[in-house]
Enzyme design. Structure first.
Site, PDB file in Angstrom:
ATOM      1  CD  GLU A  35      -2.480   1.775   0.264  1.00  0.00           C
ATOM      2  OE1 GLU A  35      -2.301   2.949  -0.150  1.00  0.00           O
ATOM      3  OE2 GLU A  35      -3.277   0.975  -0.269  1.00  0.00           O
ATOM      4  CB  CYS A  43     -14.117   2.955   2.697  1.00  0.00           C
ATOM      5  SG  CYS A  43     -15.510   2.894   3.841  1.00  0.00           S
ATOM      6  N   GLY A 176     -23.209  16.496  -9.542  1.00  0.00           N
ATOM      7  CA  GLY A 176     -24.550  16.187  -9.065  1.00  0.00           C
ATOM      8  C   GLY A 176     -24.706  14.784  -8.545  1.00  0.00           C
ATOM      9  N   GLY A 177     -23.581  14.067  -8.397  1.00  0.00           N
ATOM     10  CA  GLY A 177     -23.645  12.715  -7.867  1.00  0.00           C
ATOM     11  C   GLY A 177     -23.740  12.712  -6.351  1.00  0.00           C
ATOM     12  CB  CYS A 181     -25.881  15.466  -3.340  1.00  0.00           C
ATOM     13  SG  CYS A 181     -26.386  15.839  -5.038  1.00  0.00           S
ATOM     14  CD  GLU A 182     -22.837  11.006   0.426  1.00  0.00           C
ATOM     15  OE1 GLU A 182     -23.461   9.952   0.672  1.00  0.00           O
ATOM     16  OE2 GLU A 182     -21.615  11.012   0.165  1.00  0.00           O
ATOM     17  N   GLY A 262     -17.059  12.777 -10.791  1.00  0.00           N
ATOM     18  CA  GLY A 262     -16.786  11.389 -11.156  1.00  0.00           C
ATOM     19  C   GLY A 262     -15.460  10.904 -10.610  1.00  0.00           C
ATOM     20  CG  HIS A 435     -48.379   3.691  15.710  1.00  0.00           C
ATOM     21  ND1 HIS A 435     -48.467   4.500  14.585  1.00  0.00           N
ATOM     22  CD2 HIS A 435     -49.013   4.355  16.704  1.00  0.00           C
ATOM     23  CE1 HIS A 435     -49.138   5.594  14.905  1.00  0.00           C
ATOM     24  NE2 HIS A 435     -49.476   5.533  16.187  1.00  0.00           N
TER      25      HIS A 435
END
Length: 452
Positions: A35, A43, A176-177, A181-182, A262, A435
């Site tokens: 790595e 993530c 706009g993905g 938005c997040e 993207g 409920h």
């Protein structure tokens, strides 16, 4: 032939780490993993985890307002970004250490270096060392993409949003993905003046159309300055800030511009094309149903394959790879009915087909309701939630479920179990409601609002 490793994994993200750990601990393979940056991948280090923590942070002003309506003597002061950032990165350090520790406990040999592929059984590290391996797994993930235009070097991506020293006063988000938005919702909630440009007619392309419109309306009500059908023509650094010329003829000034237009697979410079492996249009590694490339010893999992770019999917692909290659149990990763969540405010939880995709496939019935939930209604807020089921007319199976509501991600996980099992609309109807909760609407939707 003798090899240095039974498996060499390139990439320390979710998919690569899971494959390496299982191959070593459960199959007894000798495993190496390289790595080049930080263990945990997109993530853990610069995606889901830090983003979700920022989502939590951004929601407190609204919660404080609600608390006042519920009778609490509560107030919220200014947001202390440096304090939050310090705590955030301490948490990321903790998680990275867990990834390393678990790999080491499993017997995986870790190399903090960039690895490239020399031939079907050889990898070379940036340190100059080479190793032979019976199998090579490419799990290098993806990275944000910024298009080339005048002034594009002034833009940042979601990666840098976790590293900034201070919050901007004026922020432009382009895209706009779900990532765009997040972050628009997060930064708006943290008190930043947010403008969002998206060249399309509606945000969140690919998701259910009704849900997309619902979220866009709420984002605008909450203060995000959303411009649809708008794109950036050029950017220029000035004394007033970054001057942005847009396709709608406006010139606006911002302190920071974030591009979320993207992501592309991390395959550049890996040596794959030199081996004769054809890459896809976006640079993705092309694999079969078992994650194997055309070179039998080389496999790939996760975002680098550009199948379903979600962390749990990469983990499943890594586990299926180990079953197939090291346990003699050929296993295809299951890409059907994968649930997902978009952490906007409100959240979107979704599984299965959108209304648009289902309509194109077969005759359907749509069951939906939108309403003001009890908690925020009492507080005087105008927030509305959406509950929606897409049902096959022929089989009565629920083909899709879409929830726009606080904690929609939590709800959709459980709905996904039922839908994965093939639940019908009548199965939902037979289930007694809990409920009073928002999700009870999913089992009390009696009449379709439309058919198609």
């Amino acid at each position: 032939m003798s090899f240095d490793f039974d498996l060499f994994v390139i990439g320390g993200g979710s998919g690569g780490v899971r494959a390496a750990r299982l191959a070593s601990s459960e199959a007894g393979a000798k495993v190496g993993l390289a790595e080049e940056y930080r263990m945990g991948g997109t993530c853990v280090i610069r995606g889901c985890v830090p983003k979700k923590l920022m989502v939590f942070a951004s929601g407190y002003p609204g919660q404080i307002e609600d608390a006042q309506a519920y009778g609490w003597d509560a107030s919220v002061g200014a947001f202390n970004w440096p304090k939050f950032k310090e705590q955030l990165h301490a948490e990321l350090d903790r998680l990275e250490n867990i990834y390393r520790t678990n790999l080491e406990k499993a017997g995986v040999q870790i190399f903090d270096a960039r690895a490239t592929i020399v031939d079907p059984h050889t990898v070379k590290l940036s340190s100059g060392v080479t190793f032979s391996a019976k199998h090579i797994l490419v799990a290098t993930g993806g990275q944000p993409f910024i298009p080339d235009f005048t002034g594009s070097e002034l833009a940042v991506t979601s990666n840098e949003m976790f590293l900034q020293d201070e919050l901007p006063k004026r922020l432009l988000i382009v895209g706009g993905g779900f990532i765009a938005c997040e972050f628009a919702c997060i930064m708006n909630g943290l008190g930043v003046e947010v403008t969002q440009y998206y060249r399309g007619a509606q945000i969140l392309r690919g998701f259910d159309g009704e849900a997309r419109g619902h979220i866009a309306d709420q984002m605008i009500k909450d203060g995000v300055n959303l411009h649809l059908g708008t794109n950036v023509m050029s950017m220029e650094q000035t004394d007033e800030g970054i001057k942005v010329k847009s396709t709608d003829g406006r010139d606006m000034y911002f302190d920071k511009v974030m591009y979320a237009t993207g992501r592309v697979p991390n395959t550049k410079g890996l040596g794959l094309e030199e081996l004769g492996l054809e890459l896809g249009r976006k640079g993705e590694v092309l694999v079969d149903e078992y994650s194997q490339t055309k070179i039998p010893s080389i496999y790939a999992v996760g975002d680098v394959t550009d199948r379903i770019n979600l962390t749990p999917v990469a983990i499943r692909e890594g586990a299926a790879f180990v079953e197939t290659v090291f346990k003699g149990n050929p296993t295809k990763p299951d890409h059907e009915l994968v649930a997902s969540a978009v952490f906007t405010q409100p959240e979107l939880g979704t599984v299965g087909l959108s209304e648009e995709d289902a309509t194109a496939q077969e005759p359907i019935e749509v069951y939906a309701t939108a309403f003001r939930p009890m908690q925020t209604l009492f507080a005087g807020r105008e927030d509305r939630v959406l509950m929606k089921l897409i049902v096959s007319q022929a089989t009565r199976k629920v083909l899709g479920c879409h929830i726009v509501a606080p904690d929609a991600g939590e709800m959709i996980q459980l709905a996904a179990v039922a839908i994965k099992m093939g639940a019908t609309k009548e199965d939902f109807d037979r289930t007694v409601a809990v409920h009073p909760v928002m999700a009870e609407e999913l089992v009390t939707l009696k009449n379709p609002v439309r058919t198609a």
